[in-house]
Design an enzyme around this catalytic site. Structure first.
Site, PDB file in Angstrom:
ATOM      1  N   GLU A   1       0.800  -1.235   0.000  1.00 42.31           N
ATOM      2  CA  GLU A   1       0.000   0.000   0.000  1.00 42.31           C
ATOM      3  C   GLU A   1       0.832   1.285   0.000  1.00 42.31           C
ATOM      4  OE1 GLU A   1      -2.810  -0.538   3.231  1.00 42.31           O
ATOM      5  OE2 GLU A   1      -3.829  -2.155   2.169  1.00 42.31           O
TER       6      GLU A   1
ATOM      7  N   ASN B   1       1.881  -4.583  -3.450  1.00 45.73           N
ATOM      8  CA  ASN B   1       0.475  -4.957  -3.210  1.00 45.73           C
ATOM      9  C   ASN B   1      -0.286  -3.699  -2.799  1.00 45.73           C
ATOM     10  OD1 ASN B   1      -1.483  -7.177  -2.646  1.00 45.73           O
ATOM     11  ND2 ASN B   1      -1.306  -6.512  -0.505  1.00 45.73           N
TER      12      ASN B   1
ATOM     13  N   HIS C   1     -10.533  -5.491  -2.292  1.00 42.78           N
ATOM     14  CA  HIS C   1     -11.547  -5.328  -1.236  1.00 42.78           C
ATOM     15  C   HIS C   1     -12.703  -4.538  -1.838  1.00 42.78           C
ATOM     16  CE1 HIS C   1      -9.023  -7.017   1.853  1.00 42.78           C
ATOM     17  NE2 HIS C   1      -8.032  -6.214   1.521  1.00 42.78           N
TER      18      HIS C   1
ATOM     19  N   GLU D   1      -6.418 -10.286  -1.897  1.00 37.28           N
ATOM     20  CA  GLU D   1      -7.176 -10.147  -0.639  1.00 37.28           C
ATOM     21  C   GLU D   1      -8.671 -10.016  -0.906  1.00 37.28           C
ATOM     22  OE1 GLU D   1      -5.531  -7.043   1.888  1.00 37.28           O
ATOM     23  OE2 GLU D   1      -3.464  -7.601   1.408  1.00 37.28           O
TER      24      GLU D   1
ATOM     25  N   ASP E   1     -12.416  -9.735  -1.052  1.00 37.18           N
ATOM     26  CA  ASP E   1     -13.708  -9.838  -0.361  1.00 37.18           C
ATOM     27  C   ASP E   1     -14.660  -8.842  -0.994  1.00 37.18           C
ATOM     28  OD1 ASP E   1     -12.777  -7.499   1.002  1.00 37.18           O
ATOM     29  OD2 ASP E   1     -12.254  -8.657   2.801  1.00 37.18           O
TER      30      ASP E   1
HETATM   31  C1  XIL Z   1      -6.025  -6.471   8.087  1.00 35.64           C
HETATM   32  C2  XIL Z   1      -6.265  -7.653   9.015  1.00 35.64           C
HETATM   33  O1  XIL Z   1      -7.175  -8.539   8.404  1.00 35.64           O
HETATM   34  C3  XIL Z   1      -6.814  -7.166  10.347  1.00 35.64           C
HETATM   35  O2  XIL Z   1      -6.898  -8.247  11.274  1.00 35.64           O
HETATM   36  C4  XIL Z   1      -5.916  -6.069  10.917  1.00 35.64           C
HETATM   37  O3  XIL Z   1      -6.504  -5.557  12.084  1.00 35.64           O
HETATM   38  C5  XIL Z   1      -5.716  -4.973   9.909  1.00 35.64           C
HETATM   39  O4  XIL Z   1      -5.194  -5.516   8.713  1.00 35.64           O
HETATM   40  N1  XIL Z   1      -4.853  -4.618   3.487  1.00 35.64           N
HETATM   41  C6  XIL Z   1      -3.850  -5.494   3.845  1.00 35.64           C
HETATM   42  C7  XIL Z   1      -4.060  -6.423   4.994  1.00 35.64           C
HETATM   43  O5  XIL Z   1      -2.834  -5.564   3.153  1.00 35.64           O
HETATM   44  O6  XIL Z   1      -2.860  -6.671   5.694  1.00 35.64           O
HETATM   45  C8  XIL Z   1      -5.123  -5.920   5.933  1.00 35.64           C
HETATM   46  O7  XIL Z   1      -5.358  -6.915   6.920  1.00 35.64           O
HETATM   47  C9  XIL Z   1      -6.378  -5.565   5.171  1.00 35.64           C
HETATM   48  C10 XIL Z   1      -6.114  -4.466   4.188  1.00 35.64           C
END
Ligand code: XIL
Length: 311
Positions: free
Chosen positions: A127, A168, A204, A232, A234
């Site tokens: 990020e 990422n 996401h 990731e 969802d």
């Molecule tokens: C999230 C985890 O799922 C949580 O448990 C934590 O509190 C915060 O991070 N982007 C990412 C992940 O790259 O590492 C994050 O994971 C979600 C967003």
């Protein structure tokens, strides 16, 4: 195939999930994970606040548990992550700027060496961009300017030359200011011979809002000679769900899987977590939930069937 991983593997892909050490103690989650997924991303256990909570003192036990679980279940591991502005201990963000580079390099070298040969890939940089396409002004940027990106990737490569090295990020799945900036960065890193191997598209999403140009966007990064991955996934729904929103979510999951499979350099798809009951979404986006393929009772949702049939 009758499982996500079998169907993915038949096309040379993987289908992954994120797991925390807490998840490893939840039998509903581990039975799904062991049956359906062949790649694991540690949810938190390889982040800086866990692995180096104070300067030079390392804790790899939580991450090692994830690796052990993965190895015992025939799964590979996406290392996540080495350099990120978040879940970064305050001892790092408050360092004198002239110490940040050596601390960053030591952190990367020590962690990537510890997991050498045990991870398929590393999210070396997580990020780095703001949504407008500028780089975040985090402590790494403040200390080194944009040069921290190449330095981090080179340092990780020296420690584990066998791992695919990723940048990422989120909100880069379609073509926009942020993904355009990342595209330019990737071009320039590759032109300098920096060992960037892939781009992770977090994905996401909000239900009904999958970018229609996702496949084209993945393809332009692949055309640079990079692997691409959905890292990731969802798809959150404003609660309560309806049969309509769950159907839309199924359409969304199918579309994302198709977008990946249509791009030959897309190596796989990972969902962020196993089920709705343990997903990070309700805690982070109040009013939203139901973001995964498995409901609160670990039953597969329409999104599961849609993902499976798209594989
Ligand atoms: C999230 C985890 O799922 C949580 O448990 C934590 O509190 C915060 O991070 N982007 C990412 C992940 O790259 O590492 C994050 O994971 C979600 C967003």
């Amino acid at each position: 195939g009758s499982t996500l991983k079998a169907a993915a593997e038949s096309g040379g892909h993987y289908f992954g999930t994120a797991l925390t050490d807490g998840d490893l103690g939840v039998s509903g989650e581990t039975s799904i994970a062991g049956a359906q997924f062949d790649m694991v991303t540690p949810g938190n256990e390889m982040k800086w606040d866990t692995t180096e909570p104070s300067n030079g003192s390392y804790n790899f036990a939580p991450g090692d548990q994830i690796v052990q679980y993965a190895q015992a279940n025939g799964m590979r591991v996406r290392g996540h992550n080495l350099v990120w502005h978040s879940q970064l201990p305050s001892w790092v963000s408050s360092l004198p700027l002239n110490q940040v580079q050596s601390v960053m390099e030591s952190h990367i070298t020590t962690e990537a060496t510890h997991y050498k040969g045990k991870v398929y890939s590393w999210d070396v940089i997580n990020e780095p961009f703001n949504d407008d396409g500028s780089l975040r002004q985090d402590v790494f940027y403040q200390a080194m300017g944009s040069g921290y990106l190449a330095d981090a990737l080179r340092t990780a490569h020296a420690a584990d030359p066998g791992a695919k090295l990723y940048i990422n990020d989120y909100n880069i799945e379609g073509e926009n200011a942020k993904s355009n900036a990342l595209y330019s960065l990737a071009q320039s890193l590759l032109a300098q011979g920096v060992p960037l191997g892939g781009i992770g598209f977090e994905s996401h999403f909000i239900v009904g809002q999958i970018p229609s140009d996702m496949q084209a966007n993945l393809q332009r990064f692949a055309n640079l000679g990079l692997d691409v991955a959905v890292t990731e996934l969802d798809d959150r729904i404003q609660l309560p769900t309806t049969s309509g929103s769950l159907q839309q979510q199924a359409t969304d999951f199918g579309a994302v899987v198709q977008d990946c499979l249509a791009v030959s350099r897309c190596v796989g798809v990972s969902q962020w977590g196993v089920d709705d009951a343990h997903s990070w979404i309700p805690g982070t986006f109040p009013g939203y939930g139901a973001a995964t393929m498995y409901d609160g009772n670990d039953q597969p949702k329409p999104a599961y069937s849609a993902a499976l049939s798209a594989l």
